[in-house]
Scaffold this active site. Structure first.
Site, PDB file in Angstrom:
ATOM      1  CG  MET A 158      -6.889   3.233   3.229  1.00 58.62           C
ATOM      2  SD  MET A 158      -6.163   2.825   4.824  1.00 58.62           S
ATOM      3  CE  MET A 158      -7.514   3.283   5.939  1.00 58.62           C
TER       4      MET A 158
ATOM      5  CG  HIS B 221      -1.849  -1.109   1.336  1.00 56.07           C
ATOM      6  ND1 HIS B 221      -1.462  -2.353   1.810  1.00 56.07           N
ATOM      7  CD2 HIS B 221      -3.161  -1.220   0.998  1.00 56.07           C
ATOM      8  CE1 HIS B 221      -2.507  -3.163   1.766  1.00 56.07           C
ATOM      9  NE2 HIS B 221      -3.542  -2.515   1.274  1.00 56.07           N
TER      10      HIS B 221
ATOM     11  CE1 TYR C  66      -0.992   0.411   5.250  1.00 55.73           C
ATOM     12  CE2 TYR C  66      -2.875   0.935   3.872  1.00 55.73           C
ATOM     13  CZ  TYR C  66      -2.170   0.028   4.640  1.00 55.73           C
ATOM     14  OH  TYR C  66      -2.628  -1.244   4.795  1.00 55.73           O
ATOM     15  CD  GLU C  67       2.448  -1.955   3.097  1.00 60.49           C
ATOM     16  OE1 GLU C  67       3.350  -2.761   3.370  1.00 60.49           O
ATOM     17  OE2 GLU C  67       1.557  -2.208   2.257  1.00 60.49           O
TER      18      GLU C  67
ATOM     19  CG  ASN D 226     -15.793  -0.220   7.310  1.00 59.42           C
ATOM     20  OD1 ASN D 226     -14.939  -0.880   6.719  1.00 59.42           O
ATOM     21  ND2 ASN D 226     -15.817   1.104   7.291  1.00 59.42           N
TER      22      ASN D 226
HETATM   23  N1  HPA Z   1     -11.965   3.513   4.876  1.00 56.88           N
HETATM   24  C1  HPA Z   1     -10.835   3.279   4.200  1.00 56.88           C
HETATM   25  N2  HPA Z   1     -10.409   2.066   3.906  1.00 56.88           N
HETATM   26  C2  HPA Z   1     -11.168   1.029   4.303  1.00 56.88           C
HETATM   27  C3  HPA Z   1     -12.363   1.202   5.021  1.00 56.88           C
HETATM   28  C4  HPA Z   1     -12.781   2.527   5.321  1.00 56.88           C
HETATM   29  O1  HPA Z   1     -13.824   2.768   5.953  1.00 56.88           O
HETATM   30  N3  HPA Z   1     -12.866  -0.038   5.252  1.00 56.88           N
HETATM   31  C5  HPA Z   1     -12.000  -0.918   4.691  1.00 56.88           C
HETATM   32  N4  HPA Z   1     -10.970  -0.284   4.117  1.00 56.88           N
END
Ligand code: HPA
Length: 278
Positions: free
Chosen positions: A212, A84, A86-87, A236
């Site tokens: 991400m 990623h 962000y790593e 989520n």
């Molecule tokens: N935001 C960003 N990345 C994610 C999320 C989120 O709510 N859920 C899983 N990956």
């Protein structure tokens, strides 16, 4: 060593491990979704650490190996886990495997992720085919010298997510009573989850899901004129939409719970690809 040389070396190493296998479809498996590669037939496992030029993934829930094999009669090269932005790597680095796939003769790539739902009609565990994206990551994998072998300096991003393939997969899943949404994926860099204000902004500008990953790989695939299918697992509802605390373990748990449906959708996607190549 130049990026081009690293791509060549990685591709040559992987090729040497494949035996008679000729993968035509690449598959990137996101958080909690890696198990699909365990169900491939006639597999060869290649840990990223062995492949010259490959990054080792540090994100939890990402196993860090290539699995080559067959599924539904199609040769597949799957990535169990990805790197990623962000790593701390540049986007040119994290997308190297996509170019390696292209070098290996792969012309279609299925890119998956776990994502937060922004569209109010989504629920946890829903699956979404990506119809378009918004690159809000703050970078672009094509920044730097253009790799002319792969594509042009200013590639169009107008029709990145193959509409024909998407339509076929939607028809096939509908016939089996599987609900598949379609929508726009917006990439934030992470690693912190978004704020509720950022999610309201995302919805306002047309996002249906946030995550991400994925966008850098898709841009590199589009540059190389590969056919792309993107699938998000909505693990989520995004920040501020429910009174709950977001956590990576929850993201992984929900992704794992969608396993059976996810497997079926991927199988149907491979079947659709096989049909088309006839
Ligand atoms: N935001 C960003 N990345 C994610 C999320 C989120 O709510 N859920 C899983 N990956």
């Amino acid at each position: 060593m130049s990026l081009s040389t690293r791509i060549e070396e990685s591709a040559a190493y992987i090729q040497s491990k494949l035996g008679g296998l000729l993968p035509t479809v690449g598959l990137i498996l996101g958080s909690g979704l890696g198990a699909y590669a365990d169900d491939l037939e006639d597999t060869v496992q290649i840990p990223y650490a062995e492949v010259p030029g490959f990054l080792v993934t540090t994100a939890p829930g990402h196993r860090g190996q290539l699995v080559a094999g067959r599924r539904a009669g199609v040769g597949v090269l799957a990535m169990q886990g990805r790197s990623h932005f962000y790593e701390g790597y540049g986007q040119g680095e994290i997308t190297l495997p996509v170019r390696v796939m292209k070098k290996l003769g792969i012309d279609t790539i299925i890119i998956t992720n776990a994502a937060g739902g922004v569209n109010e009609v989504f629920t946890e565990g829903a699956l979404m085919l990506i119809s378009d994206h918004i690159n809000f990551s703050g970078s672009n994998p094509l920044i730097g010298p253009n790799l002319e072998d792969f594509g042009t300096r200013f590639p169009a991003m107008t029709k990145v997510y193959d509409a024909t393939l998407r339509r076929r997969v939607l028809d096939m899943t509908r016939d089996e009573g599987i609900q598949l949404h379609e929508g726009v994926y917006m990439m934030f860099s992470g690693p912190g989850y978004e704020t509720p204000a950022e999610i309201r902004f995302a919805r306002t500008i047309g996002a249906d899901a946030v995550g991400m990953s994925t966008v850098p790989e898709v841009i590199v695939a589009a540059h190389a004129e590969m056919r792309v299918l993107g699938i998000s697992c909505i693990t989520n509802m995004a920040a501020g939409m429910r009174d709950e605390h977001l956590s990576h373990s929850e993201v992984e748990d929900v992704a794992k719970r969608t396993h059976l449906t996810f497997v079926r959708v991927l199988d149907l996607a491979l079947a659709a690809i096989k049909e088309e190549s006839r």
